[in-house]
Design a protein around this motif. Structure first.
Motif, short mmCIF file in Angstrom:
data_model
loop_
_atom_site.label_atom_id
_atom_site.label_comp_id
_atom_site.label_asym_id
_atom_site.label_seq_id
_atom_site.Cartn_x
_atom_site.Cartn_y
_atom_site.Cartn_z
N THR A 101 -1.97 -3.93 -8.70
CA THR A 101 -0.99 -3.82 -9.79
C THR A 101 0.41 -4.04 -9.26
O THR A 101 1.20 -4.78 -9.84
CB THR A 101 -1.09 -2.44 -10.48
N LEU A 102 0.72 -3.42 -8.14
CA LEU A 102 2.04 -3.57 -7.54
C LEU A 102 2.28 -5.02 -7.11
O LEU A 102 3.38 -5.55 -7.30
CB LEU A 102 2.18 -2.62 -6.35
N GLY A 103 1.27 -5.66 -6.57
CA GLY A 103 1.39 -7.07 -6.20
C GLY A 103 1.72 -7.94 -7.41
O GLY A 103 2.57 -8.84 -7.33
N ARG A 104 1.07 -7.66 -8.54
CA ARG A 104 1.37 -8.40 -9.78
C ARG A 104 2.78 -8.13 -10.25
O ARG A 104 3.48 -9.03 -10.74
CB ARG A 104 0.35 -8.04 -10.86
N GLN A 105 3.23 -6.88 -10.12
CA GLN A 105 4.59 -6.54 -10.54
C GLN A 105 5.63 -7.25 -9.68
O GLN A 105 6.65 -7.71 -10.20
CB GLN A 105 4.80 -5.02 -10.48
N ILE A 106 5.39 -7.36 -8.38
CA ILE A 106 6.33 -8.07 -7.51
C ILE A 106 6.38 -9.54 -7.90
O ILE A 106 7.47 -10.13 -8.01
CB ILE A 106 5.94 -7.90 -6.02
N LYS A 107 5.23 -10.15 -8.15
CA LYS A 107 5.22 -11.55 -8.60
C LYS A 107 5.96 -11.70 -9.92
O LYS A 107 6.68 -12.67 -10.15
CB LYS A 107 3.78 -12.06 -8.73
N SER A 121 0.83 -1.22 0.00
CA SER A 121 0.00 0.00 0.00
C SER A 121 0.86 1.26 0.00
O SER A 121 0.60 2.20 -0.76
CB SER A 121 -0.98 0.00 1.18
N ALA A 122 1.90 1.31 0.83
CA ALA A 122 2.77 2.49 0.86
C ALA A 122 3.54 2.63 -0.45
O ALA A 122 3.68 3.74 -0.98
CB ALA A 122 3.75 2.39 2.02
N ALA A 178 2.55 1.55 -3.38
CA ALA A 178 1.58 1.95 -4.41
C ALA A 178 1.33 3.45 -4.36
O ALA A 178 1.27 4.11 -5.40
CB ALA A 178 0.28 1.17 -4.24
N ARG A 179 1.19 3.98 -3.15
CA ARG A 179 1.02 5.44 -3.01
C ARG A 179 2.24 6.18 -3.56
O ARG A 179 2.12 7.18 -4.26
CB ARG A 179 0.78 5.82 -1.55
N GLN A 180 3.43 5.69 -3.23
CA GLN A 180 4.67 6.32 -3.68
C GLN A 180 4.77 6.33 -5.20
O GLN A 180 5.20 7.33 -5.80
CB GLN A 180 5.86 5.56 -3.09
N LEU A 181 4.35 5.24 -5.83
CA LEU A 181 4.47 5.13 -7.30
C LEU A 181 3.24 5.62 -8.04
O LEU A 181 3.25 5.70 -9.26
CB LEU A 181 4.75 3.67 -7.68
N GLY A 182 2.17 5.92 -7.32
CA GLY A 182 0.94 6.38 -7.97
C GLY A 182 0.25 5.27 -8.74
O GLY A 182 -0.29 5.50 -9.83
N THR A 183 0.26 4.08 -8.18
CA THR A 183 -0.39 2.93 -8.82
C THR A 183 -1.27 2.23 -7.80
O THR A 183 -1.37 2.66 -6.66
CB THR A 183 0.68 1.98 -9.42
N SER A 184 -1.92 1.16 -8.20
CA SER A 184 -2.80 0.45 -7.28
C SER A 184 -2.04 -0.69 -6.59
O SER A 184 -1.05 -1.21 -7.11
CB SER A 184 -4.01 -0.12 -8.02
#
Length: 90
Positions: free
Chosen positions: A38-44, A26-27, A29-35
């Motif tokens: 989406t960030l969870g998918r990018q980490i995977k 969550s933090a 995502a806020r920093q990158l301006g994304t959801s």
């Protein structure tokens, strides 16, 4: 590693670095301006591309694995290089 680093997407490195620095999706995502999803998918995706687990998922966030910790320095150097490219081009 399953793939060469030359094929690693910069946006995935940014996602990794944001989660590593903030400790949560969550933090980051806020920093990158994304959801967060989406960030969870990018980490995977970055873990799949590298063939390595980068984070331990914990109830209160993400903690780096040894491999993840070893990649923070190179990821920061990559971020610095991208910043320098942007400055030079401008």
């Amino acid at each position: 590693m399953n793939r060469s680093l030359g094929s690693l997407d910069w946006s995935l490195v940014q996602a990794f670095l944001a989660v590593a620095e903030t400790g949560s999706l969550s933090a980051a995502a806020r920093q990158l301006g994304t959801s967060q999803p989406t960030l969870g998918r990018q980490i995977k995706a970055v873990e799949a591309q590298l063939g390595a687990e980068l984070f331990h998922r914990q109830p209160r966030g993400f903690a780096l694995t040894q491999t993840g910790a070893e990649l923070v320095g190179p990821a920061k150097a990559m971020r610095d290089a991208v910043h320098q490219i942007t400055l030079t081009a401008a």
